[in-house]
Motif scaffolding. Structure first.
Motif, PDB file in Angstrom:
ATOM      1  N   VAL A 389       0.849  -1.202   0.000  1.00  0.00           N
ATOM      2  CA  VAL A 389       0.000   0.000   0.000  1.00  0.00           C
ATOM      3  C   VAL A 389       0.887   1.256   0.000  1.00  0.00           C
ATOM      4  O   VAL A 389       0.672   2.200  -0.777  1.00  0.00           O
ATOM      5  N   THR A 390       1.916   1.241   0.868  1.00  0.00           N
ATOM      6  CA  THR A 390       2.800   2.410   0.964  1.00  0.00           C
ATOM      7  C   THR A 390       3.544   2.620  -0.343  1.00  0.00           C
ATOM      8  O   THR A 390       3.703   3.758  -0.805  1.00  0.00           O
ATOM      9  N   GLY A 391       3.978   1.539  -0.957  1.00  0.00           N
ATOM     10  CA  GLY A 391       4.670   1.636  -2.250  1.00  0.00           C
ATOM     11  C   GLY A 391       3.773   2.304  -3.292  1.00  0.00           C
ATOM     12  O   GLY A 391       4.228   3.140  -4.084  1.00  0.00           O
ATOM     13  N   THR A 392       2.493   1.958  -3.267  1.00  0.00           N
ATOM     14  CA  THR A 392       1.537   2.554  -4.211  1.00  0.00           C
ATOM     15  C   THR A 392       1.396   4.055  -3.936  1.00  0.00           C
ATOM     16  O   THR A 392       1.342   4.868  -4.863  1.00  0.00           O
ATOM     17  N   LEU A 393       1.376   4.414  -2.634  1.00  0.00           N
ATOM     18  CA  LEU A 393       1.276   5.839  -2.264  1.00  0.00           C
ATOM     19  C   LEU A 393       2.532   6.606  -2.683  1.00  0.00           C
ATOM     20  O   LEU A 393       2.446   7.749  -3.142  1.00  0.00           O
ATOM     21  N   VAL A 394       3.693   5.979  -2.531  1.00  0.00           N
ATOM     22  CA  VAL A 394       4.938   6.629  -2.952  1.00  0.00           C
ATOM     23  C   VAL A 394       4.918   6.873  -4.467  1.00  0.00           C
ATOM     24  O   VAL A 394       5.253   7.973  -4.941  1.00  0.00           O
ATOM     25  N   ALA A 395       4.450   5.872  -5.204  1.00  0.00           N
ATOM     26  CA  ALA A 395       4.384   6.021  -6.673  1.00  0.00           C
ATOM     27  C   ALA A 395       3.441   7.163  -7.046  1.00  0.00           C
ATOM     28  O   ALA A 395       3.723   7.961  -7.948  1.00  0.00           O
ATOM     29  N   LEU A 396       2.331   7.260  -6.298  1.00  0.00           N
ATOM     30  CA  LEU A 396       1.359   8.335  -6.544  1.00  0.00           C
ATOM     31  C   LEU A 396       1.985   9.703  -6.281  1.00  0.00           C
ATOM     32  O   LEU A 396       1.867  10.632  -7.094  1.00  0.00           O
ATOM     33  N   ALA A 397       2.672   9.813  -5.135  1.00  0.00           N
ATOM     34  CA  ALA A 397       3.313  11.090  -4.778  1.00  0.00           C
ATOM     35  C   ALA A 397       4.381  11.445  -5.809  1.00  0.00           C
ATOM     36  O   ALA A 397       4.485  12.602  -6.239  1.00  0.00           O
ATOM     37  N   GLU A 398       5.135  10.434  -6.220  1.00  0.00           N
ATOM     38  CA  GLU A 398       6.198  10.666  -7.193  1.00  0.00           C
ATOM     39  C   GLU A 398       5.613  11.191  -8.500  1.00  0.00           C
ATOM     40  O   GLU A 398       6.131  12.127  -9.108  1.00  0.00           O
ATOM     41  N   LYS A 399       4.466  10.594  -8.916  1.00  0.00           N
ATOM     42  CA  LYS A 399       3.805  11.010 -10.166  1.00  0.00           C
ATOM     43  C   LYS A 399       3.350  12.463 -10.065  1.00  0.00           C
ATOM     44  O   LYS A 399       3.468  13.238 -11.005  1.00  0.00           O
ATOM     45  N   LYS A 400       2.862  12.831  -8.854  1.00  0.00           N
ATOM     46  CA  LYS A 400       2.386  14.209  -8.660  1.00  0.00           C
ATOM     47  C   LYS A 400       3.531  15.178  -8.371  1.00  0.00           C
ATOM     48  O   LYS A 400       3.306  16.384  -8.292  1.00  0.00           O
ATOM     49  N   GLY A 401       4.701  14.650  -8.151  1.00  0.00           N
ATOM     50  CA  GLY A 401       5.852  15.520  -7.845  1.00  0.00           C
ATOM     51  C   GLY A 401       5.784  16.119  -6.452  1.00  0.00           C
ATOM     52  O   GLY A 401       6.253  17.237  -6.227  1.00  0.00           O
ATOM     53  N   VAL A 402       5.209  15.407  -5.497  1.00  0.00           N
ATOM     54  CA  VAL A 402       5.135  15.905  -4.114  1.00  0.00           C
ATOM     55  C   VAL A 402       5.731  14.879  -3.148  1.00  0.00           C
ATOM     56  O   VAL A 402       6.023  13.747  -3.540  1.00  0.00           O
ATOM     57  N   ASP A 403       5.890  15.310  -1.875  1.00  0.00           N
ATOM     58  CA  ASP A 403       6.327  14.368  -0.842  1.00  0.00           C
ATOM     59  C   ASP A 403       5.110  13.687  -0.213  1.00  0.00           C
ATOM     60  O   ASP A 403       3.979  14.151  -0.380  1.00  0.00           O
ATOM     61  N   LEU A 404       5.354  12.628   0.538  1.00  0.00           N
ATOM     62  CA  LEU A 404       4.242  11.875   1.132  1.00  0.00           C
ATOM     63  C   LEU A 404       3.287  12.746   1.965  1.00  0.00           C
ATOM     64  O   LEU A 404       2.064  12.628   1.804  1.00  0.00           O
ATOM     65  N   PRO A 405       3.789  13.642   2.827  1.00  0.00           N
ATOM     66  CA  PRO A 405       2.858  14.438   3.653  1.00  0.00           C
ATOM     67  C   PRO A 405       2.007  15.397   2.827  1.00  0.00           C
ATOM     68  O   PRO A 405       1.025  15.946   3.342  1.00  0.00           O
ATOM     69  N   ASP A 406       2.379  15.606   1.551  1.00  0.00           N
ATOM     70  CA  ASP A 406       1.623  16.549   0.718  1.00  0.00           C
ATOM     71  C   ASP A 406       0.456  15.884  -0.005  1.00  0.00           C
ATOM     72  O   ASP A 406      -0.351  16.566  -0.643  1.00  0.00           O
ATOM     73  N   LEU A 407       0.331  14.575   0.069  1.00  0.00           N
ATOM     74  CA  LEU A 407      -0.844  13.901  -0.507  1.00  0.00           C
ATOM     75  C   LEU A 407      -2.060  14.257   0.350  1.00  0.00           C
ATOM     76  O   LEU A 407      -1.951  14.440   1.562  1.00  0.00           O
ATOM     77  N   THR A 408      -3.230  14.372  -0.290  1.00  0.00           N
ATOM     78  CA  THR A 408      -4.442  14.650   0.495  1.00  0.00           C
ATOM     79  C   THR A 408      -4.942  13.349   1.117  1.00  0.00           C
ATOM     80  O   THR A 408      -4.597  12.246   0.661  1.00  0.00           O
ATOM     81  N   LEU A 409      -5.786  13.513   2.133  1.00  0.00           N
ATOM     82  CA  LEU A 409      -6.359  12.325   2.775  1.00  0.00           C
ATOM     83  C   LEU A 409      -7.183  11.529   1.754  1.00  0.00           C
ATOM     84  O   LEU A 409      -7.122  10.297   1.725  1.00  0.00           O
ATOM     85  N   ALA A 410      -7.911  12.251   0.904  1.00  0.00           N
ATOM     86  CA  ALA A 410      -8.739  11.577  -0.114  1.00  0.00           C
ATOM     87  C   ALA A 410      -7.867  10.727  -1.037  1.00  0.00           C
ATOM     88  O   ALA A 410      -8.207   9.582  -1.357  1.00  0.00           O
ATOM     89  N   GLU A 411      -6.735  11.291  -1.437  1.00  0.00           N
ATOM     90  CA  GLU A 411      -5.834  10.531  -2.316  1.00  0.00           C
ATOM     91  C   GLU A 411      -5.337   9.273  -1.610  1.00  0.00           C
ATOM     92  O   GLU A 411      -5.255   8.197  -2.195  1.00  0.00           O
ATOM     93  N   MET A 412      -5.012   9.455  -0.322  1.00  0.00           N
ATOM     94  CA  MET A 412      -4.520   8.292   0.428  1.00  0.00           C
ATOM     95  C   MET A 412      -5.603   7.229   0.551  1.00  0.00           C
ATOM     96  O   MET A 412      -5.345   6.046   0.362  1.00  0.00           O
ATOM     97  N   ARG A 413      -6.805   7.678   0.851  1.00  0.00           N
ATOM     98  CA  ARG A 413      -7.910   6.714   1.056  1.00  0.00           C
ATOM     99  C   ARG A 413      -8.293   6.013  -0.242  1.00  0.00           C
ATOM    100  O   ARG A 413      -8.825   4.904  -0.212  1.00  0.00           O
TER     101      ARG A 413
END
Ligand code: ARG
Length: 459
Positions: A389-413
């Motif tokens: 799950v975390t790997g998927t979130l990292v890939a998402l953040a990387e695609k958006k060009g942000v760090d993990l804390p910058d993802l929204t809760l909705a994106e995480m959920r």
């Protein structure tokens, strides 16, 4: 002309090249103090045993003191024809006191003499290395104390792994250098036995007292086997081995200083005292001391390999090959002392860039493990699933060009519905290091506890 010390059976003197390959005086003169100390102990023992008269022993004692002061004053006539320090000292003693000088070598050989001299010298180097390591450890402790909660990226594969503190990183080297000090201490304890009185190889028929000379020279006891006493150099190998391990630690820290002071990192700035400029590029500030330290370590490793190679094929007992032990050990010891002093200076004068460290610590998804651990702890996921799950979130953040804390809760959920707002509490680097409370971990409390323990141990 043939040699005054051993020329009895020789009609002609040596070839000039023979003299060049055979002589060791150019380097073993460095053993003069140990040689004279050993001779004084030997002469005193011979007199106590009734092997020398008291008046001869007294003449020898005074003569040796004169030789010592001549050498220390720099007006001793060192002679290559006299091969080594042992014969140079004895020949000069003969000039000074005449016939009694010839009695000093009773019940002794240059084989046990050189083994004794060299042990005394290497023993001092073990002590010196220990003292220098203490000084370096104190410099690292001072650094660590000031930076126990300064967050930086911890690396594996030189890729950002998890946040650690700069103090924790310094303390890692304190542990290494303290073990190095322990190795020099162990080596010293093992080498502290006296070869003197083993004579050429078989012992002697004279009623000598090896316990007395051992004690006079600060050895714990005489070596128990005369063949071993004159033919092993394991004490020198152990010194070189300890030096080699310490050298590798120094070299790794030097390498980190080189990397950290580069424009790409800027974690630290080396002080002017330990840097040089470029003759063409005006902006340059090169970490030459750290680079040279890293490079000079090769001499120590080389000395170790060289002496192992000298020793590996030698039958018992003494062979002249062993004369090659000294230059290697001298150079390794000098290099080690220089490297320890340079490292102590560099660490003491370093400027550490707290902001740079902290910014770098937050890059590269360094708290991904904290996120995975949170999913295990708070959402009950098996670690393998949390990792995915975390790997998927990292890939998402990387695609958006942000760090993990910058993802929204909705994106995480959208990746896993069990994630709540509380997750943001573990994504910051300070919370990350503070949570690593396991013994030896990077939490500032743990680091401070280790600093306190070392400060107490060092007194
Ligand atoms: N210079 C020699 C060495 O360093 C001293 C011992 C010489 N002994 C001998 N038998 N040639 O090893």
């Amino acid at each position: 002309s043939s040699n005054a010390m051993w020329g009895g059976r020789f009609a002609a003197g040596p070839d000039a090249i023979m003299e060049a390959i055979n002589a060791s005086i150019s380097f073993d003169k460095r053993l003069y103090a140990q040689d004279i100390r050993g001779s004084r102990a030997h002469a005193a023992m011979l007199a106590a045993q009734g092997i020398l008269t008291d008046s001869d022993a007294e003449a020898i004692r005074e003569g040796l003191l004169t030789v010592l002061s001549e050498i220390e004053a720099g007006d001793f006539p060192f002679s290559t024809a006299l091969e080594d320090i042992h014969m140079n000292v004895e020949a000069r003693l003969k000039d000074l006191i005449g016939e009694p000088a010839g009695r000093l070598h009773t019940a002794r050989s240059r084989n046990d003499q050189v083994a004794t001299d060299f042990r005394l010298w290497v023993r001092d180097q073990c002590d010196a290395a220990g003292h220098s390591l203490d000084t370096l450890i104190r410099a690292l402790l001072t650094r660590a104390e000031a930076t126990a909660d300064w967050v930086m990226p911890g690396f594996t594969h030189l890729q950002t792994a998890q946040p650690v503190t700069f103090g924790h990183h310094m303390m890692a080297y304190v542990e290494m250098f303290a073990r190095d000090k322990g190795r020099f201490g162990d080596a010293r304890r093992r080498m502290n036995e006296s070869p003197l009185g083993a004579a050429a190889l078989a012992g002697t028929g004279f009623p000598i007292d090896r316990f007395a000379t051992a004690e006079a020279l600060g050895f714990d006891r005489p070596m128990a086997n005369s063949l071993d006493a004159v033919s092993d150099r394991d004490f020198a190998l152990e010194f070189l081995s300890s030096a080699s391990i310490c050298a590798v630690h120094l070299s790794r820290l030097a390498e980190e200083l080189v990397i950290w002071s580069s424009a790409q990192f800027r974690f630290v700035a080396m002080s002017d005292k330990w840097s040089t400029g470029s003759s063409i590029m005006p902006q340059k500030r090169n970490p030459d001391a750290a680079e040279l330290l890293r490079a000079k370590i090769g001499r120590i490793l080389g000395a170790s390999v060289a002496l192992f190679t000298v020793m590996k094929g030698l039958p018992l007992a003494y062979s002249k090959d062993m004369q090659e032990d000294k230059e290697q050990v001298f150079d390794a010891a000098d290099t080690l002392m220089l490297a320890l002093a340079a490292m102590t200076g560099m660490i003491s004068d370093l400027t550490v860039n707290r902001e740079k460290l902290e910014a770098a610590a937050s890059n590269g998804f360094s708290t991904a493990t904290d996120l995975a651990d949170w999913l295990v702890r708070e959402a009950g996921l098996p670690f393998r699933e949390a990792h995915h799950v975390t790997g998927t979130l990292v890939a998402l953040a990387e695609k958006k060009g942000v760090d993990l804390p910058d993802l929204t809760l909705a994106e995480m959920r959208s990746v896993h519905p069990a994630i709540t707002d509380a997750v943001f509490g573990v994504l910051g680097v300070h919370n990350s290091v503070a949570s690593r409370q396991s013994y030896g971990g990077t939490a500032p409390d743990q680091v401070r506890a280790q600093i306190a323990r070392w400060k107490q141990a060092l007194g």
